[in-house]
Design a protein around this motif. Structure first.
Motif, PDB file in Angstrom:
ATOM      1  N   ASP A  32       0.824  -1.208   0.000  1.00  0.00           N
ATOM      2  CA  ASP A  32       0.000   0.000   0.000  1.00  0.00           C
ATOM      3  C   ASP A  32       0.861   1.263   0.000  1.00  0.00           C
ATOM      4  N   ILE A  33       1.956   1.263   0.747  1.00  0.00           N
ATOM      5  CA  ILE A  33       2.850   2.423   0.727  1.00  0.00           C
ATOM      6  C   ILE A  33       3.444   2.598  -0.656  1.00  0.00           C
ATOM      7  N   GLN A  34       3.863   1.504  -1.278  1.00  0.00           N
ATOM      8  CA  GLN A  34       4.424   1.609  -2.629  1.00  0.00           C
ATOM      9  C   GLN A  34       3.358   1.991  -3.651  1.00  0.00           C
ATOM     10  N   ARG A  35       2.119   1.594  -3.430  1.00  0.00           N
ATOM     11  CA  ARG A  35       1.044   1.909  -4.380  1.00  0.00           C
ATOM     12  C   ARG A  35       0.651   3.381  -4.334  1.00  0.00           C
ATOM     13  N   TRP A  36       0.540   3.937  -3.135  1.00  0.00           N
ATOM     14  CA  TRP A  36      -0.072   5.250  -3.007  1.00  0.00           C
ATOM     15  C   TRP A  36       0.909   6.394  -2.773  1.00  0.00           C
ATOM     16  N   THR A  37       2.159   6.113  -2.504  1.00  0.00           N
ATOM     17  CA  THR A  37       3.133   7.181  -2.308  1.00  0.00           C
ATOM     18  C   THR A  37       4.151   7.157  -3.438  1.00  0.00           C
ATOM     19  N   ARG A 136      -2.637  16.393  -0.696  1.00  0.00           N
ATOM     20  CA  ARG A 136      -3.029  15.811  -1.981  1.00  0.00           C
ATOM     21  C   ARG A 136      -2.848  14.308  -1.907  1.00  0.00           C
ATOM     22  N   ALA A 137      -3.749  13.595  -2.553  1.00  0.00           N
ATOM     23  CA  ALA A 137      -3.631  12.146  -2.650  1.00  0.00           C
ATOM     24  C   ALA A 137      -4.281  11.695  -3.943  1.00  0.00           C
ATOM     25  N   GLU A 138      -3.717  10.662  -4.528  1.00  0.00           N
ATOM     26  CA  GLU A 138      -4.302  10.128  -5.749  1.00  0.00           C
ATOM     27  C   GLU A 138      -5.750   9.732  -5.498  1.00  0.00           C
ATOM     28  N   VAL A 139      -6.621  10.037  -6.449  1.00  0.00           N
ATOM     29  CA  VAL A 139      -8.025   9.666  -6.326  1.00  0.00           C
ATOM     30  C   VAL A 139      -8.131   8.162  -6.075  1.00  0.00           C
ATOM     31  N   GLY A 140      -8.873   7.802  -5.048  1.00  0.00           N
ATOM     32  CA  GLY A 140      -9.012   6.406  -4.660  1.00  0.00           C
ATOM     33  C   GLY A 140      -8.300   6.058  -3.372  1.00  0.00           C
ATOM     34  N   ASN A 141      -7.405   6.941  -2.915  1.00  0.00           N
ATOM     35  CA  ASN A 141      -6.672   6.675  -1.673  1.00  0.00           C
ATOM     36  C   ASN A 141      -7.550   7.087  -0.490  1.00  0.00           C
TER      37      ASN A 141
END
Length: 211
Positions: A32-37, A136-141
Motif C-alpha cells: 500500500d505504501i508503494q502503491r499510493w506514495t 493531496r492524494a491520488e483519487v481512490g486513496n
C-alpha cells in the motif's frame, strides 16, 4: 532551521536519523505504501539509506522539507519504541506548505497518523509562517483522505493530472487546512471569496448610475 522534536499525547516526532534506516526499509516493503506514495518500487535498503542519511537531512538544512519519524512514547511489549509512521511538510510556494504521510502496516487504525498530522499542522502554522497547508492524494486513496478529513482538511476538489508518479500523471484530491481551522491566527489577513464579493457589490452600489 535546527532540528525540532514535536510531542503529542502518545507520540514523539523527530527528524530521521541513520538508526531509522532498517525500519524505514521494512515499512516501505508494504504494497500500500508503494502503491499510493512516491517511494521507489521495489524499495531497496539503499533507498532507505539514501532517504534517511542524505535526502531528509539535506532538506532540513535547505528549509525545503521537514520530515519526521514518528514513534510512541510508551514502549511496545518487547520494550522498543517502533517506527509507526512518517510525516513531512514541504514548501511548494510562498506561504503554502504541503503535508505527506504514511503509516507502517502494523500500526494502522489507532489514530496515530491523524494525531501526528495535527501536531505537524500546528507547528507549520506557528513556526513556519504557513497560511495554507495542503494535502493531496491520488483519487481512490480513501485511507489518506479519511485521515486528512479527521484532522480538519477541507477537500476542495479534484485536480486533473495533479500528481506525477512512476512516469504518469494522475488525478488527485486536493484539500487544505487554514490556521483558523485549528483556532490559530493567520500570519496574513485572509479575505474569503464571499467577503470579497460583498465588498465589490457594496462598492458598485455606492457608485452613481449613468443617466
Amino acid at each position: 532551521m535546527e532540528h525540532v522534536t514535536l510531542t503529542t499525547e502518545r507520540l514523539v516526532l523527530r527528524p530521521f536519523a541513520p538508526a531509522d534506516t532498517d525500519e524505514v526499509h521494512a515499512a516501505c516493503q508494504d504494497p500500500d505504501i508503494q502503491r499510493w506514495t512516491t517511494v521507489p518500487s521495489p524499495y531497496a535498503h539503499e533507498d532507505a539509506a539514501l532517504f534517511v542519511q542524505r535526502i531528509a537531512p539535506g532538506a532540513w538544512r535547505d528549509g525545503t522539507e521537514y520530515a519526521f519519524a514518528v514513534r510512541p512514547h510508551a514502549p511496545a511489549e518487547d520494550g522498543t519504541h517502533p517506527l509507526v509512521a512518517a510525516v513531512s511538510v514541504h514548501h511548494p510556494r510562498e506561504n503554502t506548505w504541503e503535508v505527506g504521510y504514511w503509516t507502517a502496516a502494523g500500526h494502522r487504525r489507532r489514530g496515530y497518523t491523524a494525531e501526528c498530522v495535527r501536531a505537524l499542522a500546528h507547528w507549520s502554522f506557528t513556526a513556519l509562517g504557513c497560511t495554507r497547508l495542503e494535502w493531496r492524494a491520488e483519487v481512490g486513496n480513501a485511507p489518506s483522505r479519511a485521515v486528512a478529513e479527521s484532522v480538519g482538511f477541507v477537500v476542495e476538489g479534484t485536480q486533473r493530472a495533479g500528481l506525477f508518479n512512476r512516469g504518469t500523471v494522475r488525478d488527485c484530491w486536493l484539500g487544505a487546512l487554514l490556521p483558523h481551522d485549528l483556532g490559530l491566527p493567520s500570519p496574513l489577513p485572509h479575505l474569503p471569496a464571499d467577503t470579497a464579493a460583498t465588498a465589490r457589490d457594496g462598492d458598485r452600489a455606492d457608485r452613481p448610475g449613468r443617466a
